[in-house]
Design a protein around this motif. Structure first.
Motif, PDB file in Angstrom:
ATOM      1  N   ASP A  56       0.698  -1.040   0.053  1.00  0.00           N
ATOM      2  CA  ASP A  56      -0.064  -0.108  -0.063  1.00  0.00           C
ATOM      3  C   ASP A  56       0.881   1.241  -0.043  1.00  0.00           C
ATOM      4  O   ASP A  56       0.567   2.177  -0.622  1.00  0.00           O
ATOM      5  CB  ASP A  56      -1.024  -0.149   1.145  1.00  0.00           C
ATOM      6  CG  ASP A  56      -2.136  -0.856   0.896  1.00  0.00           C
ATOM      7  OD1 ASP A  56      -2.188  -1.448  -0.012  1.00  0.00           O
ATOM      8  OD2 ASP A  56      -2.622  -1.220   2.094  1.00  0.00           O
ATOM      9  N   ARG A  57       1.861   1.418   0.824  1.00  0.00           N
ATOM     10  CA  ARG A  57       2.668   2.247   0.868  1.00  0.00           C
ATOM     11  C   ARG A  57       3.479   2.493  -0.528  1.00  0.00           C
ATOM     12  O   ARG A  57       3.681   3.739  -0.990  1.00  0.00           O
ATOM     13  CB  ARG A  57       3.743   2.434   2.031  1.00  0.00           C
ATOM     14  CG  ARG A  57       3.461   2.555   3.370  1.00  0.00           C
ATOM     15  CD  ARG A  57       4.332   2.623   4.495  1.00  0.00           C
ATOM     16  NE  ARG A  57       4.611   1.378   4.637  1.00  0.00           N
ATOM     17  CZ  ARG A  57       5.798   0.630   4.802  1.00  0.00           C
ATOM     18  NH1 ARG A  57       6.824   1.501   4.047  1.00  0.00           N
ATOM     19  NH2 ARG A  57       6.197  -0.585   5.165  1.00  0.00           N
ATOM     20  N   GLN A  58       3.918   1.529  -1.097  1.00  0.00           N
ATOM     21  CA  GLN A  58       4.753   1.586  -2.427  1.00  0.00           C
ATOM     22  C   GLN A  58       3.529   1.928  -3.400  1.00  0.00           C
ATOM     23  O   GLN A  58       4.010   2.904  -4.636  1.00  0.00           O
ATOM     24  CB  GLN A  58       5.056   0.337  -2.914  1.00  0.00           C
ATOM     25  CG  GLN A  58       6.379   0.095  -2.094  1.00  0.00           C
ATOM     26  CD  GLN A  58       6.886  -1.517  -2.451  1.00  0.00           C
ATOM     27  OE1 GLN A  58       6.252  -2.403  -3.111  1.00  0.00           O
ATOM     28  NE2 GLN A  58       8.125  -1.901  -2.000  1.00  0.00           N
ATOM     29  N   ASP A  59       2.443   1.719  -3.516  1.00  0.00           N
ATOM     30  CA  ASP A  59       1.259   2.080  -4.390  1.00  0.00           C
ATOM     31  C   ASP A  59       0.842   3.448  -4.262  1.00  0.00           C
ATOM     32  O   ASP A  59       0.968   4.225  -5.130  1.00  0.00           O
ATOM     33  CB  ASP A  59       0.056   1.295  -4.453  1.00  0.00           C
ATOM     34  CG  ASP A  59       0.440   0.057  -4.955  1.00  0.00           C
ATOM     35  OD1 ASP A  59       1.211  -0.434  -5.527  1.00  0.00           O
ATOM     36  OD2 ASP A  59      -0.649  -1.044  -4.460  1.00  0.00           O
ATOM     37  N   SER A  60       1.040   4.050  -3.038  1.00  0.00           N
ATOM     38  CA  SER A  60       0.681   5.472  -2.702  1.00  0.00           C
ATOM     39  C   SER A  60       1.761   6.462  -3.024  1.00  0.00           C
ATOM     40  O   SER A  60       1.692   7.617  -3.011  1.00  0.00           O
ATOM     41  CB  SER A  60      -0.047   5.465  -1.405  1.00  0.00           C
ATOM     42  OG  SER A  60       0.904   5.361  -0.263  1.00  0.00           O
ATOM     43  N   ASN A  61       3.057   5.817  -2.810  1.00  0.00           N
ATOM     44  CA  ASN A  61       4.343   6.640  -2.982  1.00  0.00           C
ATOM     45  C   ASN A  61       5.337   5.884  -3.930  1.00  0.00           C
ATOM     46  O   ASN A  61       6.275   5.482  -3.323  1.00  0.00           O
ATOM     47  CB  ASN A  61       4.962   6.924  -1.526  1.00  0.00           C
ATOM     48  CG  ASN A  61       5.689   7.942  -1.773  1.00  0.00           C
ATOM     49  OD1 ASN A  61       6.118   8.941  -2.629  1.00  0.00           O
ATOM     50  ND2 ASN A  61       6.727   8.063  -0.649  1.00  0.00           N
ATOM     51  N   PRO A  62       4.961   5.937  -5.262  1.00  0.00           N
ATOM     52  CA  PRO A  62       5.848   5.260  -6.192  1.00  0.00           C
ATOM     53  C   PRO A  62       7.311   6.013  -6.205  1.00  0.00           C
ATOM     54  O   PRO A  62       7.134   6.988  -6.221  1.00  0.00           O
ATOM     55  CB  PRO A  62       5.052   5.336  -7.521  1.00  0.00           C
ATOM     56  CG  PRO A  62       4.182   6.293  -7.296  1.00  0.00           C
ATOM     57  CD  PRO A  62       3.728   6.504  -5.863  1.00  0.00           C
ATOM     58  N   GLN A  63       8.252   5.052  -6.187  1.00  0.00           N
ATOM     59  CA  GLN A  63       9.616   5.520  -6.483  1.00  0.00           C
ATOM     60  C   GLN A  63      10.053   4.791  -7.385  1.00  0.00           C
ATOM     61  O   GLN A  63       9.566   3.858  -7.970  1.00  0.00           O
ATOM     62  CB  GLN A  63      10.240   5.327  -5.238  1.00  0.00           C
ATOM     63  CG  GLN A  63       9.604   6.038  -3.918  1.00  0.00           C
ATOM     64  CD  GLN A  63      10.382   5.832  -2.564  1.00  0.00           C
ATOM     65  OE1 GLN A  63      11.244   4.975  -2.507  1.00  0.00           O
ATOM     66  NE2 GLN A  63      10.004   6.393  -1.318  1.00  0.00           N
TER      67      GLN A  63
END
Length: 67
Positions: A56-63
C-alpha cells in the motif's frame, strides 16, 4: 557428502540469500529484528499485515523501480 559438493551447496545457499535480499524477500525478517531492537510496546504486524502495508505504501508513493 563430498567436500566439492558441500562447497557447491554452500555457494548456492549464499546466492539464494543474496538474491532474496535483493528482491526484498527478507524484508519481514528485518522488520521483526528492528521491531524487537527498537523496543516497541505494541506487538509487531503479522506477516500478512506487513506485506499489505508495504505494498500500500509503495502504491501510494511510487519511487524508482522497474515495474
Amino acid at each position: 557428502m563430498s567436500p566439492g559438493l558441500a562447497a557447491v551447496a554452500t555457494g548456492l545457499r549464499g546466492f539464494a540469500r543474496y538474491l532474496g535480499g535483493v528482491l526484498g524477500a527478507d524484508a519481514y525478517a528485518k522488520y521483526l529484528e528492528h521491531h524487537h531492537a527498537a523496543g516497541h510496546g505494541e506487538p509487531p504486524l503479522t506477516e500478512r499485515e506487513f506485506w499489505r502495508d508495504r505494498t500500500d505504501r509503495q502504491d501510494s508513493n511510487p519511487q524508482g523501480r522497474c515495474c
